[in-house]
Design a protein around this motif. Structure first.
Motif, short mmCIF file in Angstrom:
data_model
loop_
_atom_site.label_atom_id
_atom_site.label_comp_id
_atom_site.label_asym_id
_atom_site.label_seq_id
_atom_site.Cartn_x
_atom_site.Cartn_y
_atom_site.Cartn_z
N LEU A 63 50.27 49.04 45.76
CA LEU A 63 49.67 50.37 45.80
C LEU A 63 48.75 50.60 44.61
O LEU A 63 47.68 51.20 44.75
N LEU A 67 45.16 50.78 46.09
CA LEU A 67 44.86 52.21 46.23
C LEU A 67 44.41 52.82 44.91
O LEU A 67 43.95 53.96 44.88
N MET A 77 55.12 59.25 44.16
CA MET A 77 55.32 58.70 45.50
C MET A 77 56.80 58.38 45.74
O MET A 77 57.32 58.54 46.85
N SER A 116 55.13 59.80 58.46
CA SER A 116 55.00 58.36 58.22
C SER A 116 53.60 57.89 58.60
O SER A 116 53.00 57.05 57.92
N CYS A 119 51.29 58.96 55.89
CA CYS A 119 51.41 58.04 54.75
C CYS A 119 50.57 56.79 54.99
O CYS A 119 49.84 56.32 54.11
N ALA A 122 46.78 57.41 54.60
CA ALA A 122 46.30 57.97 53.34
C ALA A 122 45.15 57.14 52.76
O ALA A 122 45.20 55.91 52.77
N PRO A 125 45.47 58.09 46.37
CA PRO A 125 46.83 58.35 45.89
C PRO A 125 47.29 59.79 46.12
O PRO A 125 48.45 60.02 46.44
N GLN A 127 46.53 61.86 48.54
CA GLN A 127 46.93 62.04 49.94
C GLN A 127 48.29 61.40 50.20
O GLN A 127 49.13 61.97 50.92
N LEU A 128 48.54 60.24 49.61
CA LEU A 128 49.82 59.57 49.82
C LEU A 128 50.96 60.35 49.17
O LEU A 128 52.05 60.47 49.74
N ARG A 132 54.06 61.90 51.21
CA ARG A 132 55.44 61.55 50.85
C ARG A 132 56.28 62.81 50.61
O ARG A 132 57.47 62.85 50.96
N ARG A 195 49.95 49.51 54.24
CA ARG A 195 50.12 50.59 55.22
C ARG A 195 51.25 50.35 56.24
O ARG A 195 51.94 51.30 56.63
N PHE A 198 54.85 51.97 56.14
CA PHE A 198 55.08 53.31 56.67
C PHE A 198 54.87 53.35 58.18
O PHE A 198 55.61 54.03 58.90
#
Length: 512
Positions: A63, A67, A77, A116, A119, A122, A125, A127-128, A132, A195, A198
């Motif tokens: 990540l 990301l 997260m 999910s 996630c 996203a 970061p 948005q993720l 979450r 990805r 999730f």
């Protein structure tokens, strides 16, 4: 299929709103086969949550690389999910009492599946992190219904067998979560990188949703409580004041505001007690029902659960640190080393506890705590014998197996013992309170016992002696906590309904 599913949702929502049929009466009409399928459905939801909590840990480096997530964003997260989940657990449980356990479960599973997807889609970061947080909120609606539905589908003397499945799956999920995550990341499915960790929830969630609409019992609590917004606000404030500083305190250097926030929990708790009593006197719809604590088994069960989760939460945290910093195990070796512990816990919950609890009662909780203390003592001795660790590191499997068996003998019986005397009309409130207590205990254990470890071993030493010394002293605190668990368990009534009584709702015996 879509038309049938839509009709199923309509029937579920209609029955929940009208309250024409209590959930207990609806559950009593299920055949043995339908109950087994229903149990598998709710167990699937539990596994989804457990895997989702652990699977992201192995994806942290990916990540950050793919990301561009910072350390703080990654922490949110992971910890953000747990924090929101903890804050909303009791409210999520009570929603089942109010609107129906199946309806709340359907909403939770649908929300978990949708978040999910968010996630997995996203783009940055932020948005993720937001996805979450939403995922944790939907899990808080979904998870309490697992225990609530089990309570209404099975009379007390049959619950241990049902909960045994949860123990086996819980142990497997804890071990397999990181393994599954590693395999998915290594495979780089469809070139999607992180990805799929999730997105894998989507087909499972959709199948669980369709099956739940067809099988799970409809109806709600016969008490027909209302939503307690004042109690909900106070509970969220209380849990935030307790859990947030414990989860984030070490990363922030234990600031003064964290201790001040925890100190605020006492007046908030007093306000909650006063509000709950007034709300029950007015319309009987308090979020936390004071009468629950009149049951000795529930009260002492919660205290025992809190102490047990504190001990095990701290133990698993410092055990991993000791293996990596003191024994210089790789991440893969640490995972393999935990297999005997997980196997012992799953076996004890799934088989030993199920057989022993109806015969011996809650005393087996004390036996399990004692077995954990013995296993921990042997493990400390092996860790402090470098020649032995060098020549035969596999020896640690035996005390870890013993500790896992002890954990299963405690963790398996505790939920049914705690909930045995609870009126199933308040199953959601009781289940949410129990789950929140478990979360709080785990947070306290990782924070308090983990902090003690880091005070003794602030930096990884070259030879690892400081880390082993830190583990030894911290483990002594864990052992003392486990002894307290054994003593508290003695206060749980010995003659519980687990031994053969029926479910009760509103004073009416409905055992099947």
């Amino acid at each position: 299929m879509n038309g049938t599913a839509g009709q199923g949702v309509g029937r579920a929502l209609g029955q929940a709103v009208a309250g024409a049929d209590s959930a207990l009466a609806s559950a009593s009409r299920l055949t043995h086969r339908q109950r087994s399928i229903a149990l598998a459905i709710v167990a699937t939801a539990m596994v989804l949550d457990l895997v989702d909590m652990t699977i992201i840990n192995v994806a942290v480096p990916t990540l950050q690389a793919q990301l561009g997530a910072s350390d703080a964003e990654v922490q949110w997260m992971v910890a953000g999910y747990s924090t929101i989940f903890s804050l909303l657990l009791i409210t999520g449980g009570r929603l089942g009492d109010i609107f129906g356990y199946r309806r709340a479960f359907l909403i939770g599973v649908a929300g978990f599946t949708l978040t999910s997807l968010l996630c997995g889609l996203a783009q940055d970061p932020g948005q993720l992190v937001a996805a979450r947080l939403l995922q944790g909120a939907t899990a808080a609606i979904m998870l309490p219904q697992v225990m609530s539905l089990t309570q209404i589908m099975y009379p007390p003397h049959e619950r241990m067998a049902a909960l045994g499945l949860f123990g086996i799956l819980g142990g497997l999920a804890a071990v397999l979560g990181p393994v599954i995550g590693g395999l998915i990341l290594s495979a780089n499915l469809f070139g999607l990188g992180w990805r799929p960790i999730f997105l894998i929830n989507l087909p499972i969630g959709i199948i669980a949703l369709i099956m739940a609409m067809r099988i799970l019992p409809a109806g709600k609590s016969a008490h027909s409580p209302r939503l307690d917004m004042g109690g909900t606000t106070l509970v969220m404030l209380l849990l935030f004041a307790l859990i947030f500083p414990l989860i984030q305190g070490r990363d922030y250097g234990w600031p003064l505001w964290g201790f001040a926030l925890m100190a605020c929990s006492l007046p908030i708790a007093l306000m909650l007690i006063r509000h709950s009593r007034a709300r029950m006197a007015r319309d009987g719809s308090a979020l936390i029902v004071p009468d629950l604590f009149h049951a000795r088994g529930f009260t002492f069960g919660l205290f025992t659960t809190l102490m047990f989760q504190t001990a095990t939460g701290g133990l698993l945290f410092i055990l991993t640190l000791a293996m990596q910093r003191g024994l210089h195990f790789t991440a893969a070796q640490v995972g393999i080393a935990h297999v005997p512990y997980a196997f012992g816990a799953s076996f004890a919950i799934g088989l030993l506890s199920r057989k022993a609890l109806p015969r011996f009662g809650p005393i087996i909780i004390t036996w399990g705590a004692a077995l954990m203390v013995v296993g921990l003592g042997v493990l400390i001795a092996i860790f402090n014998a470098p020649p032995l660790m060098t020549a035969a590191p596999w020896l640690i499997a035996f005390p870890l197996l013993a500790m896992g068996l002890g954990m299963g003998l405690v963790g398996g019986p505790l939920p049914p013992c705690t909930l045995s005397e609870v009126d199933v009309g308040h199953a959601g409130s009781a289940s949410g309170t129990l789950k929140a207590t478990q979360q709080l205990g785990s947070a306290i254990g990782a924070a308090a016992i983990g902090t003690l470890f880091f005070l003794i071993d602030p930096l990884a030493g070259t030879a690892g002696e400081d880390a082993i010394h830190a583990f030894t002293l911290s483990a002594i605190v864990v052992a003392a906590s486990l002894l307290a668990v054994g003593l508290l368990a003695l206060a749980i009534p010995r003659q519980l309904q687990i031994r053969g009584g029926g479910n009760k709702e509103g004073g009416r015996d409905t055992g099947k």
